[in-house]
Design an enzyme around this catalytic site. Structure first.
Site, PDB file in Angstrom:
ATOM      1  N   HIS A   1      -8.328  -2.811  -3.778  1.00  0.00           N
ATOM      2  CA  HIS A   1      -7.466  -1.710  -4.412  1.00  0.00           C
ATOM      3  C   HIS A   1      -6.549  -2.183  -5.255  1.00  0.00           C
ATOM      4  O   HIS A   1      -6.727  -1.742  -6.554  1.00  0.00           O
ATOM      5  CB  HIS A   1      -6.564  -0.935  -3.525  1.00  0.00           C
ATOM      6  CG  HIS A   1      -7.327   0.084  -2.204  1.00  0.00           C
ATOM      7  ND1 HIS A   1      -7.088  -0.431  -0.939  1.00  0.00           N
ATOM      8  CD2 HIS A   1      -8.280   0.716  -2.383  1.00  0.00           C
ATOM      9  CE1 HIS A   1      -7.733   0.153  -0.418  1.00  0.00           C
ATOM     10  NE2 HIS A   1      -8.542   0.939  -0.825  1.00  0.00           N
TER      11      HIS A   1
ATOM     12  N   GLN B   1     -17.370  -0.720  -6.113  1.00  0.00           N
ATOM     13  CA  GLN B   1     -18.569  -0.721  -6.051  1.00  0.00           C
ATOM     14  C   GLN B   1     -19.084  -1.136  -4.596  1.00  0.00           C
ATOM     15  O   GLN B   1     -20.258  -1.011  -4.085  1.00  0.00           O
ATOM     16  CB  GLN B   1     -19.379  -1.986  -6.794  1.00  0.00           C
ATOM     17  CG  GLN B   1     -20.765  -1.877  -6.730  1.00  0.00           C
ATOM     18  CD  GLN B   1     -21.440  -3.280  -7.013  1.00  0.00           C
ATOM     19  OE1 GLN B   1     -21.263  -3.733  -8.196  1.00  0.00           O
ATOM     20  NE2 GLN B   1     -22.356  -3.721  -6.115  1.00  0.00           N
ATOM     21  N   LYS B   2     -17.916  -1.488  -3.688  1.00  0.00           N
ATOM     22  CA  LYS B   2     -18.374  -1.631  -2.135  1.00  0.00           C
ATOM     23  C   LYS B   2     -18.893  -0.223  -1.776  1.00  0.00           C
ATOM     24  O   LYS B   2     -19.757  -0.452  -0.921  1.00  0.00           O
ATOM     25  CB  LYS B   2     -17.058  -2.080  -1.481  1.00  0.00           C
ATOM     26  CG  LYS B   2     -17.475  -3.021  -0.307  1.00  0.00           C
ATOM     27  CD  LYS B   2     -16.999  -2.252   1.067  1.00  0.00           C
ATOM     28  CE  LYS B   2     -15.699  -1.393   1.141  1.00  0.00           C
ATOM     29  NZ  LYS B   2     -16.087  -0.392   2.336  1.00  0.00           N
ATOM     30  N   ASP B   3     -18.413   0.943  -1.945  1.00  0.00           N
ATOM     31  CA  ASP B   3     -18.613   2.247  -1.733  1.00  0.00           C
ATOM     32  C   ASP B   3     -19.647   2.593  -2.676  1.00  0.00           C
ATOM     33  O   ASP B   3     -19.578   3.626  -3.666  1.00  0.00           O
ATOM     34  CB  ASP B   3     -17.576   3.324  -1.366  1.00  0.00           C
ATOM     35  CG  ASP B   3     -16.450   2.748  -0.333  1.00  0.00           C
ATOM     36  OD1 ASP B   3     -17.067   3.032   0.749  1.00  0.00           O
ATOM     37  OD2 ASP B   3     -15.461   2.147  -0.749  1.00  0.00           O
TER      38      ASP B   3
ATOM     39  N   GLN C   1     -20.913   6.116  -2.680  1.00  0.00           N
ATOM     40  CA  GLN C   1     -19.772   7.241  -3.215  1.00  0.00           C
ATOM     41  C   GLN C   1     -19.740   7.014  -4.656  1.00  0.00           C
ATOM     42  O   GLN C   1     -19.535   8.074  -5.284  1.00  0.00           O
ATOM     43  CB  GLN C   1     -18.549   6.559  -2.440  1.00  0.00           C
ATOM     44  CG  GLN C   1     -17.231   7.370  -3.133  1.00  0.00           C
ATOM     45  CD  GLN C   1     -16.184   7.024  -2.159  1.00  0.00           C
ATOM     46  OE1 GLN C   1     -15.844   7.483  -1.095  1.00  0.00           O
ATOM     47  NE2 GLN C   1     -15.158   6.000  -2.711  1.00  0.00           N
TER      48      GLN C   1
END
Ligand code: PAF
Length: 282
Positions: free
Chosen positions: A38, A150-152, A155
């Protein structure tokens, strides 16, 4: 210290002068339990020419199915505010559930096709909840720039699609995955992992690094790459694979071979903890 506001009215008091002057606002939507991933988004917003960055902290009940971890999801607004302060963020928006979904709320945002694949197949209704809250947050904050990790990956694709399809006047930035020193992708859910699962979870990154190497070295066969991911993840005794996907990075449709840009994404459970990770083959 950032200003911490809990209502849309308080937030609008801060933002109205900026909207009037046309000054760019950056926005980082989160569910809190803020970590270095974050922080990287907040820093990109600060460095990205925005005069003010808003971070929202809201554990959105709409995106959790019954039996998922809504109640256990880590909540620590005091800690989050300190993280936001250290990242230089000006405003933390932490609404209550009643502020976001007042009595009588019945309107949802949904999408065909791409929400049904990968995580959508294993978490029915999840993206409907994500799209609904993200559209509300974007309408509330009216940012010029919004930052997602980019991890999600899925989404970020569905949100970009929504922004295009619904003509939202803002730019979506999809920012690189931030990892622990040993390769585990940063996630608020990593705190659920006990020592054994924490060690086992390293197979995700190891598998993705290996297939990325193979694919960039010329391996085109989806079957071989899939087999290699499965083999490496299988080395962790507790790993239960939800999916291994080798797909087109925008449509999320299966590819026949890895000849163009390709997304390799995984979702794996270690005990009760479900982790996701991915790599793009350019
Ligand atoms: O990625 C998240 O933390 C959430 O899905 C989001 C985008 C804040 C919506 O609740």
């Amino acid at each position: 210290m950032p200003k911490v506001v809990h209502t849309v009215a308080e937030l609008h008091k801060i933002l109205q002068p900026l909207w009037r002057k046309g000054e760019p606002v950056g926005f980082v939507p989160t569910m809190g339990a803020l970590h270095a991933g974050h922080v990287s988004l907040m820093k990109l917003s600060r460095a990205g020419g925005n005069v003010l960055t808003v971070v929202s902290v809201f554990v959105n009940p709409l995106q959790f199915a019954p039996g998922e971890d809504y109640d256990e999801y880590p909540r620590d607004l005091g800690g989050d505010v300190k993280v936001a302060r250290d990242a230089g963020v000006e405003v933390v928006f932490a609404p209550s559930v009643a502020e976001m979904y007042p009595r009588g709320f019945v309107t949802w945002t949904d999408q065909d096709k791409i929400t049904e694949k990968l995580c959508g197949e294993h978490r029915p209704g999840h993206f409907r909840g994500v799209l609904t809250v993200v559209l509300k947050l974007l309408n509330i904050v009216r940012p010029n720039n919004a930052y997602f990790g980019q991890k999600d990956y899925q989404q970020s694709v569905v949100i970009q699609r929504m922004v295009t399809d619904l003509n939202l006047d803002m730019k979506v930035h999809v920012c690189p995955i931030i990892r622990e020193a040993d390769g585990l992708a940063m996630s608020s859910r990593n705190v659920y992992l006990g020592p054994k699962h924490r060690t086992e979870a390293l197979v995700l990154h190891q598998a993705l690094v290996r297939v990325h190497e193979l694919a960039t070295g010329g391996e085109r066969s989806v079957k071989k790459l899939y087999g290699e991911v499965k083999r490496i993840i299988g080395q962790a005794k507790s790993a239960k694979i939800d999916y291994i996907a080798i797909v087109h990075p925008e449509t999320l449709e299966d590819v026949n071979d890895v000849s163009g840009r390709t997304l390799i994404a995984v979702a794996v459970r270690f005990g009760k903890t479900r982790l996701i990770d991915n790599v793009l083959v350019e």
